[in-house]
Write a protein that holds these residues in place. Structure first.
Motif, short mmCIF file in Angstrom:
data_model
loop_
_atom_site.label_atom_id
_atom_site.label_comp_id
_atom_site.label_asym_id
_atom_site.label_seq_id
_atom_site.Cartn_x
_atom_site.Cartn_y
_atom_site.Cartn_z
N ARG A 1 1.28 2.64 8.68
CA ARG A 1 0.08 2.82 7.90
C ARG A 1 -0.24 1.53 7.19
O ARG A 1 0.60 0.95 6.52
CB ARG A 1 0.27 3.92 6.85
CG ARG A 1 -1.06 4.26 6.18
CD ARG A 1 -0.84 5.11 5.00
NE ARG A 1 -0.66 4.25 3.84
CZ ARG A 1 -0.57 4.69 2.60
NH1 ARG A 1 -0.60 5.95 2.34
NH2 ARG A 1 -0.43 3.85 1.61
N SER B 1 -3.58 -0.70 5.10
CA SER B 1 -4.86 -0.55 4.41
C SER B 1 -6.02 -1.14 5.20
O SER B 1 -7.14 -1.12 4.74
CB SER B 1 -4.76 -1.24 3.04
OG SER B 1 -4.56 -2.62 3.24
N ARG C 1 2.30 9.06 0.77
CA ARG C 1 1.50 9.99 -0.03
C ARG C 1 0.89 9.33 -1.26
O ARG C 1 0.13 9.94 -1.98
CB ARG C 1 2.37 11.15 -0.48
CG ARG C 1 2.87 12.01 0.63
CD ARG C 1 3.69 13.20 0.09
NE ARG C 1 4.36 13.87 1.16
CZ ARG C 1 5.64 13.69 1.49
NH1 ARG C 1 6.40 12.89 0.78
NH2 ARG C 1 6.16 14.34 2.50
N ARG C 2 1.26 8.08 -1.51
CA ARG C 2 0.83 7.37 -2.71
C ARG C 2 -0.31 6.42 -2.40
O ARG C 2 -0.51 6.00 -1.26
CB ARG C 2 1.99 6.55 -3.30
CG ARG C 2 3.28 7.29 -3.50
CD ARG C 2 3.18 8.28 -4.64
NE ARG C 2 4.37 9.09 -4.77
CZ ARG C 2 5.33 8.88 -5.67
NH1 ARG C 2 5.25 7.88 -6.50
NH2 ARG C 2 6.37 9.69 -5.73
N ARG C 3 -1.02 6.05 -3.43
CA ARG C 3 -2.05 5.02 -3.29
C ARG C 3 -1.36 3.67 -3.48
O ARG C 3 -0.90 3.35 -4.59
CB ARG C 3 -3.14 5.23 -4.34
CG ARG C 3 -4.27 4.28 -4.17
CD ARG C 3 -5.33 4.53 -5.21
NE ARG C 3 -6.39 3.59 -4.99
CZ ARG C 3 -7.65 3.94 -4.84
NH1 ARG C 3 -8.01 5.19 -4.91
NH2 ARG C 3 -8.57 3.02 -4.64
N LEU C 4 -1.29 2.91 -2.42
CA LEU C 4 -0.57 1.64 -2.43
C LEU C 4 -1.55 0.48 -2.47
O LEU C 4 -2.70 0.60 -2.06
CB LEU C 4 0.32 1.53 -1.20
CG LEU C 4 1.36 2.64 -1.05
CD1 LEU C 4 2.12 2.49 0.26
CD2 LEU C 4 2.33 2.66 -2.23
N PRO C 5 -1.10 -0.67 -2.95
CA PRO C 5 -1.97 -1.85 -2.97
C PRO C 5 -2.42 -2.22 -1.56
O PRO C 5 -1.76 -1.92 -0.56
CB PRO C 5 -1.08 -2.95 -3.55
CG PRO C 5 0.02 -2.24 -4.26
CD PRO C 5 0.23 -0.95 -3.52
N ARG C 6 -3.56 -2.91 -1.48
CA ARG C 6 -4.06 -3.42 -0.19
C ARG C 6 -3.04 -4.37 0.41
O ARG C 6 -2.35 -5.08 -0.29
CB ARG C 6 -5.37 -4.17 -0.40
CG ARG C 6 -6.50 -3.25 -0.85
CD ARG C 6 -7.77 -4.02 -0.85
NE ARG C 6 -7.96 -4.47 0.52
CZ ARG C 6 -9.09 -4.36 1.21
NH1 ARG C 6 -10.14 -3.88 0.63
NH2 ARG C 6 -9.17 -4.76 2.45
N GLU D 1 7.38 1.09 -5.65
CA GLU D 1 5.99 0.98 -6.09
C GLU D 1 5.85 -0.15 -7.11
O GLU D 1 4.89 -0.92 -7.07
CB GLU D 1 5.51 2.30 -6.71
CG GLU D 1 5.15 3.34 -5.72
CD GLU D 1 4.59 4.58 -6.38
OE1 GLU D 1 3.45 4.94 -6.06
OE2 GLU D 1 5.29 5.18 -7.22
#
Length: 168
Positions: free
Chosen positions: A3, A5, A36-41, A154
């Protein structure tokens, strides 16, 4: 699993493991939770069995790679997380024999070094395993280590600098 961005990979987070060998699946469990988390670009997530060519392909081109794997240790402290940076001398270090797989991370690092395919920085989280026998669930002590390890990674993703602290 892969996955990204959509932007070039600056950081590859790689879970090494086998989710049919109980605690050996900890790397995959961490990557699944990060997904499942919002990760940095610029962050890409990968799962691999740790075979050197696949591992090198996952981190190739990344400025930084974070690898999560199960480890064996004596005496064992299941769920204990070690954090360290990889340097050229890994294959001669005590860490070269901690993998729960038939090969060592040091083997992949040495091959990548010879081929000129190491990431700019390589950070490893080794989680001490209790049980790598057949099964699909993590042992309680290793499962309990996943949430704080995800939070720590994170933090690493947001604050890409800083020195490794040896153990965590």
């Amino acid at each position: 699993m892969d996955r990204s961005s959509g932007s070039p990979t600056r950081i590859a987070v790689i879970g090494i493991g086998n989710d049919h060998r109980r605690d050996d699946g900890v790397g995959w469990a961490v990557v699944a939770e990060l997904a499942r988390r919002r990760l940095p670009r610029g962050v890409a997530l990968f799962r691999t069995d740790g075979e050197p060519a696949r591992l090198i392909s996952a981190w190739e081109g990344a400025d930084r790679a974070i690898v999560v794997d199960a480890a064996r240790s004596r005496p064992s402290r299941p769920g204990h997380v070690h954090r360290f940076r990889i340097h050229d001398a890994l294959s001669r270090s005590p860490w070269s024999e901690t993998s729960s797989h038939g090969f060592t991370l040091g083997d992949a690092v040495e091959l990548a070094r010879v081929l000129g395919r190491l990431p700019g920085e390589l950070l490893v989280y080794a989680v001490e395993a209790a049980d790598t026998g057949p099964g699909t669930t993590l042992s309680p002590s290793v499962a309990a280590a996943v949430p704080p390890l995800v939070a720590r990674i994170e933090h690493d993703l947001v604050h890409c600098g800083g020195a490794a602290d040896g153990e965590g």
